[in-house]
Design a protein around this motif. Structure first.
Motif, PDB file in Angstrom:
ATOM      1  N   THR A  59       0.818   3.050   0.373  1.00 37.58           N
ATOM      2  CA  THR A  59       0.583   2.092   1.299  1.00 37.58           C
ATOM      3  C   THR A  59      -0.780   1.514   1.256  1.00 37.58           C
ATOM      4  O   THR A  59      -1.117   0.317   1.185  1.00 37.58           O
ATOM      5  CB  THR A  59       0.797   2.535   2.945  1.00 37.58           C
ATOM      6  N   THR A 107      -1.862  -2.042   0.067  1.00 39.18           N
ATOM      7  CA  THR A 107      -2.495  -2.899   0.950  1.00 39.18           C
ATOM      8  C   THR A 107      -3.793  -3.528  -0.011  1.00 39.18           C
ATOM      9  O   THR A 107      -3.899  -4.832   0.167  1.00 39.18           O
ATOM     10  CB  THR A 107      -3.154  -2.148   1.965  1.00 39.18           C
ATOM     11  N   LEU A 140       4.879  -2.805  -0.192  1.00 39.21           N
ATOM     12  CA  LEU A 140       4.039  -2.369   0.882  1.00 39.21           C
ATOM     13  C   LEU A 140       5.044  -1.945   2.166  1.00 39.21           C
ATOM     14  O   LEU A 140       4.861  -0.864   2.837  1.00 39.21           O
ATOM     15  CB  LEU A 140       2.976  -3.281   1.381  1.00 39.21           C
TER      16      LEU A 140
END
Length: 236
Positions: A15, A19, A42
Motif C-alpha cells: 500500500t 501510494t 492500491l
C-alpha cells in the motif's frame, strides 16, 4: 495468527509503495496513463490489509473468549463440595467419576427439581450424574425419601444422586454471580449447569434441569457401552 500479521505487513508495504507511485504519477502528466493501473493495485492492497486485519481481530477475539471460558472453568474446578459429613473435595477431584448437575435457586426450586428427577433416578445414576443443590435464599431444601422396605433401593439411589452440597458458599456465590452476569441472566433467576465427565461445562439454562434430556443424551458408565462414549458428553 502469525500468518495474518505477515499478510497484513506485506499488504501494508504494498500500500505504501502504491501510494507513493500514485502520488508521483499524479504529479507527472507524462505518467498519467499509469494512474488507473496504480490505483487498481492500491485498491487491492488496501482491501487485503482490511480483510486480513478483520480476520486477525476476529480470531484474536475468539481466542480471548475461549481462554476466558477455560479460566472460568478452572475456577469452577477449584470450588469445594461436601461429599458427606467428614469429607470435602474439589470439583476437579470428581473428573472422570461423575457428571455434575448444579441446581441454583431458592429452596422451593431445588425441592421441585428433586421431585422432577425422581422418575429418572436410576438412569441418571447409571450415567454417573450427581446433583449439587445450591439454595440461594439461605434456606436448606427438604428432601423427602420413602423409607419403606419396597422403596429402600430407590431411596438409596435418590440419596446418592442428591448427596453433594457446596462447601464455602461465599466462593460459590462469587463464581455463580459472575456466570449469570456474563450470560445476561438476572441474579435471582434459578438456573442449572451440567458438567461433562472431564469437568468442562456441557450446558446450562434457566429453569429446571432437563432430566429426560440428560438420560437421552448421556451414555451409561456401565455395561457394554461403558467407556466407549465417555468423550462424547456434548457441547462445551
Amino acid at each position: 495468527m502469525f500468518l495474518y500479521l505477515a499478510f497484513i505487513a506485506s499488504a501494508s508495504i504494498g500500500t505504501l509503495i502504491a501510494t507513493s507511485q500514485l502520488i508521483g504519477a499524479l504529479a507527472n502528466p507524462a505518467r498519467s496513463a499509469q494512474v488507473p493501473e496504480i490505483a487498481k493495485g492500491l485498491g487491492i492492497d488496501v482491501g487485503a490489509v482490511t480483510l486480513f486485519a478483520f480476520l486477525y481481530f476476529q480470531e484474536n477475539k475468539s481466542r480471548n473468549v475461549q481462554l476466558a471460558k477455560l479460566s472460568r472453568e478452572e475456577n469452577l474446578a477449584k470450588l469445594k463440595l461436601r461429599l458427606d459429613e467428614n469429607k470435602v473435595a474439589s470439583i476437579s477431584d470428581l473428573r472422570g467419576y461423575a457428571r455434575l448437575v448444579i441446581c441454583v435457586g431458592p429452596a422451593s426450586f431445588i425441592e421441585k427439581s428433586f421431585e422432577l428427577s425422581e422418575p429418572f433416578t436410576e438412569d441418571l445414576i447409571d450415567r454417573g450424574v450427581l446433583v449439587v443443590p445450591f439454595a440461594t435464599d439461605g434456606i436448606s431444601p427438604t428432601f423427602q425419601f420413602d423409607e419403606s422396605e419396597e422403596m429402600k433401593d430407590v431411596s438409596f439411589k435418590r440419596k446418592r444422586l442428591w448427596q453433594l452440597a457446596p462447601f464455602n458458599v461465599v466462593e460459590w456465590n462469587a463464581w455463580l454471580d459472575e456466570q449469570k452476569k456474563l450470560a445476561g441472566v438476572s441474579s435471582d433467576s434459578p438456573v442449572y449447569l451440567s458438567l461433562r465427565l472431564d469437568g468442562r461445562v456441557r450446558g446450562s439454562g434457566v429453569g429446571y434441569p432437563p432430566w429426560n434430556a440428560f438420560v437421552a443424551q448421556l451414555p451409561p458408565k456401565k455395561g457394554m457401552w461403558a467407556g466407549l462414549f465417555d468423550g462424547m458428553d456434548g457441547r462445551v
